[in-house]
Design an enzyme around this catalytic site. Sequence first.
Site, PDB file in Angstrom:
ATOM      1  N   ASP A  32       0.857  -1.195   0.000  1.00 25.21           N
ATOM      2  CA  ASP A  32       0.000   0.000   0.000  1.00 25.21           C
ATOM      3  C   ASP A  32       0.894   1.247   0.000  1.00 25.21           C
ATOM      4  O   ASP A  32       1.877   1.322   0.736  1.00 25.21           O
ATOM      5  CB  ASP A  32      -0.911  -0.009   1.234  1.00 25.21           C
ATOM      6  CG  ASP A  32      -2.022   1.021   1.136  1.00 25.21           C
ATOM      7  OD1 ASP A  32      -3.187   0.610   1.030  1.00 25.21           O
ATOM      8  OD2 ASP A  32      -1.719   2.242   1.157  1.00 25.21           O
ATOM      9  N   ILE A  33       0.542   2.216  -0.844  1.00 30.48           N
ATOM     10  CA  ILE A  33       1.383   3.414  -1.018  1.00 30.48           C
ATOM     11  C   ILE A  33       1.394   4.310   0.235  1.00 30.48           C
ATOM     12  O   ILE A  33       2.367   5.021   0.473  1.00 30.48           O
ATOM     13  CB  ILE A  33       0.899   4.213  -2.266  1.00 30.48           C
ATOM     14  CG1 ILE A  33       1.999   5.112  -2.814  1.00 30.48           C
ATOM     15  CG2 ILE A  33      -0.367   4.995  -1.984  1.00 30.48           C
ATOM     16  CD1 ILE A  33       1.685   5.676  -4.199  1.00 30.48           C
ATOM     17  N   ASN A  88     -13.098  -2.818   2.443  1.00 26.21           N
ATOM     18  CA  ASN A  88     -14.118  -1.771   2.494  1.00 26.21           C
ATOM     19  C   ASN A  88     -14.963  -1.768   1.225  1.00 26.21           C
ATOM     20  O   ASN A  88     -14.419  -1.893   0.124  1.00 26.21           O
ATOM     21  CB  ASN A  88     -13.453  -0.398   2.650  1.00 26.21           C
ATOM     22  CG  ASN A  88     -12.611  -0.302   3.914  1.00 26.21           C
ATOM     23  OD1 ASN A  88     -12.979  -0.882   4.937  1.00 26.21           O
ATOM     24  ND2 ASN A  88     -11.500   0.392   3.857  1.00 26.21           N
ATOM     25  N   GLN A  95     -14.318   3.041   1.622  1.00 26.29           N
ATOM     26  CA  GLN A  95     -13.650   2.692   0.359  1.00 26.29           C
ATOM     27  C   GLN A  95     -13.297   3.965  -0.403  1.00 26.29           C
ATOM     28  O   GLN A  95     -14.129   4.857  -0.562  1.00 26.29           O
ATOM     29  CB  GLN A  95     -14.554   1.799  -0.501  1.00 26.29           C
ATOM     30  CG  GLN A  95     -13.847   1.240  -1.738  1.00 26.29           C
ATOM     31  CD  GLN A  95     -14.703   0.263  -2.535  1.00 26.29           C
ATOM     32  OE1 GLN A  95     -15.911   0.127  -2.280  1.00 26.29           O
ATOM     33  NE2 GLN A  95     -14.092  -0.413  -3.485  1.00 26.29           N
ATOM     34  N   HIS A 101     -10.431  -4.707  -3.135  1.00 30.50           N
ATOM     35  CA  HIS A 101      -9.104  -5.041  -2.596  1.00 30.50           C
ATOM     36  C   HIS A 101      -9.233  -5.414  -1.124  1.00 30.50           C
ATOM     37  O   HIS A 101     -10.161  -4.988  -0.440  1.00 30.50           O
ATOM     38  CB  HIS A 101      -8.111  -3.888  -2.781  1.00 30.50           C
ATOM     39  CG  HIS A 101      -8.609  -2.580  -2.253  1.00 30.50           C
ATOM     40  ND1 HIS A 101      -9.496  -1.789  -2.941  1.00 30.50           N
ATOM     41  CD2 HIS A 101      -8.364  -1.933  -1.087  1.00 30.50           C
ATOM     42  CE1 HIS A 101      -9.766  -0.712  -2.236  1.00 30.50           C
ATOM     43  NE2 HIS A 101      -9.107  -0.783  -1.104  1.00 30.50           N
ATOM     44  N   HIS A 103      -7.089  -5.435   2.494  1.00 32.53           N
ATOM     45  CA  HIS A 103      -5.935  -4.909   3.235  1.00 32.53           C
ATOM     46  C   HIS A 103      -5.424  -5.968   4.212  1.00 32.53           C
ATOM     47  O   HIS A 103      -6.222  -6.630   4.895  1.00 32.53           O
ATOM     48  CB  HIS A 103      -6.357  -3.715   4.101  1.00 32.53           C
ATOM     49  CG  HIS A 103      -6.854  -2.535   3.339  1.00 32.53           C
ATOM     50  ND1 HIS A 103      -6.055  -1.478   3.001  1.00 32.53           N
ATOM     51  CD2 HIS A 103      -8.093  -2.227   2.854  1.00 32.53           C
ATOM     52  CE1 HIS A 103      -6.764  -0.565   2.354  1.00 32.53           C
ATOM     53  NE2 HIS A 103      -8.007  -0.995   2.252  1.00 32.53           N
TER      54      HIS A 103
HETATM   55  P1  5GP Z   1      -9.676   1.816   0.578  1.00 28.28           P
HETATM   56  O1  5GP Z   1      -9.769   3.096   1.368  1.00 28.28           O
HETATM   57  O2  5GP Z   1     -10.363   1.965  -0.765  1.00 28.28           O
HETATM   58  O3  5GP Z   1     -10.098   0.598   1.316  1.00 28.28           O
HETATM   59  O4  5GP Z   1      -8.129   1.604   0.312  1.00 28.28           O
HETATM   60  C1  5GP Z   1      -7.442   2.151  -0.749  1.00 28.28           C
HETATM   61  C2  5GP Z   1      -5.975   1.967  -0.436  1.00 28.28           C
HETATM   62  O5  5GP Z   1      -5.235   2.061  -1.633  1.00 28.28           O
HETATM   63  C3  5GP Z   1      -5.423   3.008   0.518  1.00 28.28           C
HETATM   64  O6  5GP Z   1      -4.855   2.343   1.646  1.00 28.28           O
HETATM   65  C4  5GP Z   1      -4.369   3.747  -0.309  1.00 28.28           C
HETATM   66  O7  5GP Z   1      -3.248   4.106   0.430  1.00 28.28           O
HETATM   67  C5  5GP Z   1      -4.036   2.743  -1.396  1.00 28.28           C
HETATM   68  N1  5GP Z   1      -3.644   3.322  -2.666  1.00 28.28           N
HETATM   69  C6  5GP Z   1      -4.308   4.305  -3.359  1.00 28.28           C
HETATM   70  N2  5GP Z   1      -3.684   4.556  -4.526  1.00 28.28           N
HETATM   71  C7  5GP Z   1      -2.618   3.707  -4.575  1.00 28.28           C
HETATM   72  C8  5GP Z   1      -1.590   3.502  -5.545  1.00 28.28           C
HETATM   73  O8  5GP Z   1      -1.511   4.150  -6.584  1.00 28.28           O
HETATM   74  N3  5GP Z   1      -0.676   2.526  -5.269  1.00 28.28           N
HETATM   75  C9  5GP Z   1      -0.723   1.797  -4.116  1.00 28.28           C
HETATM   76  N4  5GP Z   1       0.231   0.884  -3.946  1.00 28.28           N
HETATM   77  N5  5GP Z   1      -1.669   1.968  -3.192  1.00 28.28           N
HETATM   78  C10 5GP Z   1      -2.609   2.908  -3.409  1.00 28.28           C
END
Ligand code: 5GP
Length: 138
Positions: A32-33, A88, A95, A101, A103
Amino acid sequence: MKKEDCIFCKIAGGDIPSSTVYEDADFRAIMDISPANKGHVIILPKDHFANVFEIPEDLAGKAFQIAKKIAKAEKELFNCDGVNILQNNGEAAGQTVFHFHVHVIPRYTKDTVNVTWKQGAYGEGEAAKIAEELKARL
Ligand code: 5GP
Ligand code: ZN
């Protein structure tokens, strides 16, 4: 199927390079970035499914199998005190990227990651009634 403007489709498909932890025909798991803790991994299907409602059951099951392997690797590598496996669906649920995805987050007794909630309560018979209503929809 890929979605044209989806960043996770591009990453999962290898069009955008990533630090890949795991890859097979259906999934890629990457760092995760913006990690909650170091070693935070996200598991992405290679096909585009916006959320848990769209992904087929067998692939959802496979995502959890991969999550288990990664959780074990995180435990071994970091000797962390715990691991969260989170997923999420929808903005209301946190989300932010609308490509399914999972985590996998290493956790420590005194870290500042927050995935808790204030505990609610049911009225008399309410939980049983909701259980029946959910059961009827499975
Ligand atoms: P969500 O909030 O949708 O459950 O999680 C999205 C996740 O994707 C976040 O933890 C965010 O840091 C990660 N993320 C968003 N854009 C990128 C990206 O371009 N590369 C990577 N490796 N992670 C990303
Ligand atoms: Zn996508």
